[in-house]
Write a protein that holds these residues in place. Structure first.
Motif: not given
Length: 371
Positions: A210, A359, A366
């Protein structure tokens, strides 16, 4: 096996900062590491006939050209070093692999995830040596850190923190340039790949990320900024370890902040490229009163140091990393055995960059399996 002392014709595409570094490395690697293959600086390619000829004379090449196709197809050029802008990586590499010529390509691999995927396919189909130029992880100190981790010196790994921070754009009055245009030239495209590569080398594959990406100075003298100044990410490695990374070109005071910390159940490791000839190691063994980080001065007992110098603490420098890289590339060619990091390893870095950017846009975690 390749006979000892065999010459190999080297062609370098790009004569600037990295082109010079690779030319110097190829000129000296045989004497330093006594390699089986001995490079011959056959041809250099630059953007104009005039600049190519200037680089030829300055670096000691036999010939010069302003056509990358001329260099790649020349029969006396037996191995290729790509130090051009990313947009040219794919076409050059595919042409070289089609002729069965080994390729060392500067990072990041290609200008897009599609580019690097295609380059991996071409490299693996050719069966010849292929490497990506992640040189910082090749310092003797970082090689020793990898060795310590493999040996379990600090126990089970519990946490990783890495950064690649510099300050060449910290001043908002620094003019816009090619570095401020396009995501491939931003911090995630330029600096982040080095530390992501280090994380993969030290901890292994990443499972999910992230991230946050930001442009701090959106306008500079001479133009608007169309890429990122800094970014941060959290990640989960496939081995379950939690990690975080920060990348910046606006980190005031940081010149070469390629640094990492690794915590384990029995100890910890710290490293900072600004002090590249030292590694800090903590062990929980012994009396509490004497516990603390120990500064290990890098010397002949550490990987790839002795060929440069017999004295501990004397140190190696940036150019030496490129020479170590050249040695690894030549050994891969001579032995027919791959040397890390291959094009596939470079593509893995690009996957993480793409996942982090996605992300940041989506505002959520992700999974790397989606990229």
């Amino acid at each position: 096996m390749t006979a000892y002392g065999t010459e190999i014709g080297i062609g370098i595409l790009g004569g600037g900062y990295m082109g010079k570094a690779h030319a110097v490395a190829m000129s000296s690697v045989g004497a330093i590491f006594d390699t089986t293959l001995r490079p011959r600086l056959e041809m250099i390619c630059a953007s104009s006939p005039q600049s190519a000829e200037w680089y030829r004379k300055a670096y000691g090449f036999l010939r010069a050209t302003d056509s990358w196709r001329t260099l790649v197809t020349d029969p006396k050029v037996e191995a290729i070093v790509i130090a051009t802008p990313q947009a040219l990586h794919r076409e050059i590499a595919e042409a070289a692999f089609a002729l069965g010529k080994p390729v060392l390509c500067e990072k990041p691999l290609g200008a897009s995830l599609a580019d690097s995927a295609a380059m991996v396919a071409a490299a693996e189909a050719s069966g010849v040596a292929n490497m990506v130029g992640f040189n910082y992880i090749r310092t003797p100190a970082s090689q020793y850190a990898r060795q310590l981790l493999a040996e379990g010196a600090i126990g089970d790994i519990t946490w990783f923190r890495g950064e690649h921070t510099e300050d060449f754009y910290a001043d908002p009055d620094t003019p816009a340039s090619w570095r401020t245009e396009g995501m491939a030239n931003g911090t995630m495209g330029d600096l982040a790949p080095h530390m992501i590569n280090a994380a993969l080398a030290l901890l292994g594959p990443v499972a999910s990320v992230i991230g946050m990406v930001e442009t701090v100075h959106s306008a500079r003298p001479g133009g608007k900024v169309t890429n990122d100044d800094h970014a941060q990410m959290m990640c989960r490695f496939e081995n379950g370890v939690m990690g975080q990374m920060y990348f910046s070109r606006v980190a005031t005071g940081r010149k070469m902040g390629y640094a990492y910390e690794i915590s384990g159940t029995k100890g910890a490791i710290r490293f900072d490229q600004e002090d590249q000839n030292a590694l800090w190691l903590y062990s929980r063994d012994g009396l509490e009163a004497t516990q603390g980080f120990t500064k290990i001065l890098i010397g002949p007992a550490h990987p790839d140091y002795l060929p440069f110098c017999q004295g501990p603490g004397h140190g190696t420098g940036y150019q030496d990393q490129i020479i170590i890289e050249a040695k690894d590339f030549l050994e891969a060619i001579a032995s027919g055995e791959a040397r890390w990091p291959s094009f596939r390893d470079g593509h893995e870095v690009n996957r993480i960059v793409a996942a982090t950017l996605a992300s940041a846009e989506a505002g959520r975690w992700q999974d790397l399996s989606d990229f």
